[in-house]
Design an enzyme around this catalytic site. Structure first.
Site, mmCIF file in Angstrom:
data_model
loop_
_atom_site.group_PDB
_atom_site.id
_atom_site.type_symbol
_atom_site.label_atom_id
_atom_site.label_comp_id
_atom_site.label_asym_id
_atom_site.label_seq_id
_atom_site.Cartn_x
_atom_site.Cartn_y
_atom_site.Cartn_z
ATOM 1 N N ASP A 213 10.576 78.285 -34.737
ATOM 2 C CA ASP A 213 10.007 79.375 -33.950
ATOM 3 C C ASP A 213 8.482 79.189 -33.892
ATOM 4 O OD1 ASP A 213 9.935 81.717 -32.478
ATOM 5 O OD2 ASP A 213 10.934 82.953 -33.970
ATOM 6 N N GLU B 9 5.999 82.343 -34.050
ATOM 7 C CA GLU B 9 5.202 83.466 -34.556
ATOM 8 C C GLU B 9 4.749 83.271 -35.998
ATOM 9 O OE1 GLU B 9 7.966 83.667 -32.852
ATOM 10 O OE2 GLU B 9 7.877 85.230 -31.320
ATOM 11 N N HIS C 276 11.708 79.165 -29.789
ATOM 12 C CA HIS C 276 10.815 80.252 -29.375
ATOM 13 C C HIS C 276 10.837 80.464 -27.856
ATOM 14 C CE1 HIS C 276 7.389 82.921 -29.158
ATOM 15 N NE2 HIS C 276 6.822 82.098 -28.294
ATOM 16 N N HIS D 114 9.498 84.773 -38.455
ATOM 17 C CA HIS D 114 8.782 86.038 -38.641
ATOM 18 C C HIS D 114 9.746 87.085 -39.169
ATOM 19 C CE1 HIS D 114 10.918 87.246 -35.068
ATOM 20 N NE2 HIS D 114 10.625 86.041 -34.591
ATOM 21 N N HIS E 9 9.670 91.268 -35.126
ATOM 22 C CA HIS E 9 10.624 91.691 -34.091
ATOM 23 C C HIS E 9 11.953 91.014 -34.399
ATOM 24 C CE1 HIS E 9 9.260 87.794 -32.511
ATOM 25 N NE2 HIS E 9 10.393 87.738 -31.848
ATOM 26 N N GLU F 163 16.001 87.931 -37.452
ATOM 27 C CA GLU F 163 16.449 86.628 -36.957
ATOM 28 C C GLU F 163 16.861 85.716 -38.115
ATOM 29 O OE1 GLU F 163 13.479 85.104 -34.217
ATOM 30 O OE2 GLU F 163 13.347 87.054 -33.242
HETATM 31 ZN ZN LIG Z 1 9.562 83.342 -31.396
#
Ligand SMILES: [Zn+2]
Length: 273
Positions: A8, A10, A60, A103, A115, A133
């Site tokens: 990802d 973030e 991402h 994240h 998120h 996630e």
């Molecule tokens: Zn992401």
């Protein structure tokens, strides 16, 4: 040893704001550079400490952030979105999964860009346990018998992952969230060294992470941001509505549950926040 990396953005070194992870913003170049930085540190260390094959899933947003020309040979990249298993597409067959630049789940305090899959998920549960996630993707990997051996991102993510996946998981923090879009960040030279050490521990530290498994069947819970989004989600067959914005779905297995969850979020995303 075959390593699967879900990468990802973030949670990458230095990244703190949405503009840095959004393709239509000038600061996106920084996010891509730092995603690549952390990934390269992990990949190079993985080869050094025993990996024979590495499959990287660009995880991402549009999932075309990584430039394959800038990655070492021996790495295969899964690129582009619309994949059946999204952030964990093609995880089946790996010996270990690494989640890099991840994240924390939606609603976490002092967590950089927290998120869960989209900004429309207020809360997500799997068999009654709150997951982000990391948890949901780990459960899909676990469905295929693949344990998560390493998670990298900010301090809050590291706590979340450890609490859910246990002590055999190696975590590596590259920053400490001070707010949703602010953090105390380490420099790339320092995080590259930390990531290398973490990979060594994950591969040669005697760790034996077990696959994280959801039930079969399993129960997925989703709370979206508002009742208009709820009206959209309510169109999905098999969905039980508990309130204006809270739903559950009983899935035959976690893969079915994951696909319901992503479909529900896609519907929620058609309605304003
Ligand atoms: Zn992401």
């Amino acid at each position: 040893m075959k390593i699967y990396v879900s990468c990802d953005m973030e949670g990458a070194t230095g990244v703190v704001r949405w503009e840095q992870v959004s393709a239509d913003k000038a600061d996106y170049a920084f996010g891509c550079a730092m995603q690549r930085h952390d990934l390269l540190a992990v990949v190079e260390a993985a080869f050094e400490f025993g990996a024979t094959e590495i499959l990287v899933n660009d995880s991402h947003a549009r999932m075309i952030n990584l430039d394959v020309r800038q990655l070492p040979k021996g790495v295969t990249v899964v690129s582009g979105a619309g994949k059946p298993l999204s952030m964990v597409e093609a995880v089946e067959g790996a010996d270990r999964a690494f989640f890099v630049a991840y994240h924390a789940m939606a609603g976490t305090a002092r967590a950089v860009l927290d998120h869960t899959m989209s900004g429309d998920a207020f809360e997500v549960t799997l068999d009654g346990i709150a997951v982000g996630e990391t948890g949901f993707n780990a459960a899909v990997a676990g469905h295929f018998g693949v344990p998560v051996g390493l998670v990298t991102g900010d301090e809050a993510l590291c706590r979340e992952a450890r609490a859910l996946l246990g002590d055999e998981l190696v975590v590596c923090s590259v920053k400490e969230g001070l707010g949703r879009q602010a953090a105390r960040v380490l420099t790339p030279e320092v995080t590259a060294q930390k990531l290398r050490t973490a990979v060594r521990e994950a591969l040669q530290g005697g760790k034996t992470p077990r696959p994280f498994r959801a039930g079969s069947p399993c129960q997925v819970g989703l709370t979206v941001l508002n009742s208009a989004q709820g009206d959209a989600v309510d169109n999905l067959p098999g969905t039980v509505r508990h309130s204006g914005r809270t739903f559950s779905f009983r899935a035959g297995d976690v893969v079915e549950g994951y696909r319901w969850f992503r479909a529900a979020l896609a519907l929620a995303g058609t309605v304003g926040r």
